[in-house]
Structure formats: structure tokens, C-alpha cells
Motif scaffolding. Structure first.
Motif, mmCIF file in Angstrom:
data_model
loop_
_atom_site.group_PDB
_atom_site.id
_atom_site.type_symbol
_atom_site.label_atom_id
_atom_site.label_comp_id
_atom_site.label_asym_id
_atom_site.label_seq_id
_atom_site.Cartn_x
_atom_site.Cartn_y
_atom_site.Cartn_z
ATOM 1 N N ASN A 2 -45.984 83.316 57.896
ATOM 2 C CA ASN A 2 -47.069 83.100 56.397
ATOM 3 C C ASN A 2 -46.690 82.526 55.104
ATOM 4 O OD1 ASN A 2 -48.004 85.612 58.207
ATOM 5 N ND2 ASN A 2 -47.308 87.374 57.101
ATOM 6 N N GLU A 14 -51.162 80.779 58.716
ATOM 7 C CA GLU A 14 -50.232 81.994 59.629
ATOM 8 C C GLU A 14 -51.028 81.207 60.812
ATOM 9 O OE1 GLU A 14 -51.043 85.617 58.835
ATOM 10 O OE2 GLU A 14 -52.532 86.658 60.831
ATOM 11 N N HIS A 44 -53.598 90.262 56.071
ATOM 12 C CA HIS A 44 -52.189 90.166 56.184
ATOM 13 C C HIS A 44 -51.783 89.424 54.579
ATOM 14 C CE1 HIS A 44 -50.564 89.528 60.250
ATOM 15 N NE2 HIS A 44 -51.359 90.581 60.268
ATOM 16 N N GLN A 45 -52.840 88.728 53.745
ATOM 17 C CA GLN A 45 -53.261 88.397 52.693
ATOM 18 C C GLN A 45 -52.953 89.277 52.164
ATOM 19 O OE1 GLN A 45 -56.656 86.398 51.563
ATOM 20 N NE2 GLN A 45 -55.145 84.818 50.191
ATOM 21 N N SER A 47 -52.375 92.767 52.179
ATOM 22 C CA SER A 47 -51.419 93.397 51.561
ATOM 23 C C SER A 47 -50.181 93.031 51.333
ATOM 24 C CB SER A 47 -50.396 93.511 53.327
ATOM 25 O OG SER A 47 -51.201 94.429 54.190
ATOM 26 N N GLN A 48 -50.177 91.242 51.065
ATOM 27 C CA GLN A 48 -49.091 91.091 50.220
ATOM 28 C C GLN A 48 -48.757 91.609 48.462
ATOM 29 O OE1 GLN A 48 -48.116 86.825 50.398
ATOM 30 N NE2 GLN A 48 -47.060 87.159 52.753
ATOM 31 N N LYS A 49 -50.386 91.725 48.223
ATOM 32 C CA LYS A 49 -50.174 92.165 47.001
ATOM 33 C C LYS A 49 -50.668 93.326 47.137
ATOM 34 C CE LYS A 49 -50.348 87.516 44.899
ATOM 35 N NZ LYS A 49 -51.331 86.616 43.635
#
Length: 254
Positions: A2, A14, A44-45, A47-49
Motif C-alpha cells: 500500500n 495498491e 484500506h485507505q 483504515s490508515q487514518k
């Protein structure tokens, strides 16, 4: 792996290998699988923040899509390595706009998608304004004008209707029919010979009302030839004959 590109408009990408289970008998990526991949890369994007589905569920809210526009140049096949991408392209008081893409490792664009979303109070089952702090966290610009989406209207008549039932496995974390499943109902209304000879070119779909567990709506379709193009017009009707989702799909011969 990612990655987030270091620019003001955060575009997330990704790599993904297309599996046989993602594809139909012609070995083309299924529309429902495509939408699932879009939701995967978006999740996925976010969840990173700390803005993924689990994070929002703790606050009693969720994202609900209201409209998609797809441009499909080609569809990947099993074993193909593709690049999935997504970015939030803008927002206003009630809508967030998000783009998706699927491209080859060499940069050829296979699929591009525009979408419009609302935030939803899961307990009250009602819309709420966009979270400005969340938008700022992802560097999403505030828009002065709404992006254009096709104005979709139901057809006066459909040539074929079939009843479906919303099963437990058809539900998403917002507790209604997952949006990828609509595409299964659309495709299932078309003849096998037609699907073996045609590929999707464009899709427009508008969701007017959520569909809940146990409901038994009708999937409706009519096929029309317009200016040398074949179009299929779809709707999901409730048991009272009211359209809750409408879609237009343009096809090209293989």
C-alpha cells in the motif's frame, strides 16, 4: 504494498492479482467483483487514518453510495496484476465524491469510476452532514459546484422481471444489501449468449433507497438498441412496484 502519494490530493494505490473466482466463464472480471475490489481499496485507505468501517461503526455512522458512473475500456483476466486506486475528489455539505481506478502495471487504464456518497446515521437510518474534520484529514477539497452525474429515470415498461430475496450473506456492515450485489441481479437478467458476446462499456446506477434483509424485490430489465449501441435499462422494484434503484448499461461486442 500500500502506498500514499505525497501530494495534496491523497491518492491511494495498491497491487492486486486477479483470481479465477473474481471472473466469469469468459475469464473477465465480474462487475460484482470489481465493486468489491473498489470497496476493498477504499477501506484500506480509510483504515490508515482511523476512518474505516470499524471506526465509523463505533460512532454509529456509515458511508452509503448514492450514484456511480463507470467507464470500462477493458476487463482484466485471472492472473493479471492490476493497480487499484482511489481518492476522495471533493465534498460539500451532504455529499462526498470518490474516484476509483483499475489499471495495468504498465499504466493502461482499464476502468475508471466516479461515485457520490452520503454519511448515514445507522440508528436513526437518516442522512447526516459530512464530517469536515474527516475531510480535512484526507485533504479533500470543499467543492463550490456538484460534479455532474447522469439523470436516471425508470423506464415506462420492462420486458422481464424476476423476484429475488435478500439473504443474510447479501448484507454489508450498514445492514442493508451490499451495493456489489445489485450487479449480480442485473447480469442475471440477461441471456447467457448475450453475455458471452458482449462486454460492458459504461454503467450509470443510482440508489434511491436501501434494501433490507428479508425483502423480496424485483429485478427488471429491457434491452434497447440506440444509435448502433446496445443499452440495457435496469431497475430494482419493491413489492409495490416502486423503483428503488435504476441503472443504464452500455455494451460493446467482443
Amino acid at each position: 504494498m500500500n502506498t500514499i502519494k505525497a501530494n495534496e490530493m491523497t491518492k491511494f494505490t495498491e497491487k492486486h492479482i486477479i483470481e479465477f473466482s473474481d471472473c466469469d466463464e469468459n475469464q473477465h472480471l465480474k462487475l460484482s467483483s470489481m465493486v468489491d475490489l473498489m470497496m476493498q481499496v477504499s477501506e484500506h485507505q480509510l483504515s490508515q487514518k482511523n476512518a474505516g468501517s470499524e471506526d465509523l461503526l463505533k460512532q454509529g455512522i456509515g458511508w452509503v453510495v448514492t450514484q456511480y458512473h463507470f467507464e470500462i475500456n477493458n476487463l482484466p483476466k485471472p492472473g493479471d496484476e492490476v493497480i487499484l486506486s482511489t481518492e476522495a475528489s471533493g465534498y460539500n455539505r451532504f455529499f462526498e465524491y470518490r474516484d476509483f481506478g483499475i489499471s495495468t502495471a504498465d499504466g493502461e487504464i482499464l476502468v475508471s469510476v466516479q461515485s457520490r456518497w452520503v454519511m448515514f446515521d445507522l440508528k436513526k437510518r437518516s442522512l447526516i452532514p459530512c464530517d469536515e474534520e474527516l475531510m480535512q484529514r484526507f485533504n479533500v477539497p470543499l467543492l463550490k459546484k456538484q460534479p455532474f452525474f447522469a439523470r436516471l429515470r425508470p423506464q415506462k415498461e420492462y420486458s422481464r422481471k424476476r423476484r429475488y430475496r435478500v439473504r443474510y450473506d447479501d448484507l454489508d456492515t450498514n445492514h442493508h444489501l451490499t451495493n456489489s450485489h445489485y450487479f449480480n441481479w442485473f447480469i442475471d437478467m440477461l441471456d447467457r449468449d448475450f453475455l458471452r458476446e458482449h462486454l460492458v462499456k459504461t454503467i450509470d446506477i443510482k440508489f434511491d433507497k436501501e434494501i433490507a434483509y428479508g425483502e423480496e424485490p424485483f429485478s427488471c430489465v429491457v434491452i434497447k438498441k440506440e444509435d448502433a449501441e446496445i443499452k440495457t435499462f435496469h431497475a430494482i422494484e419493491n413489492s409495490d412496484g416502486v423503483e428503488e434503484t435504476v441503472s443504464e448499461i452500455t455494451w460493446r461486442q467482443i
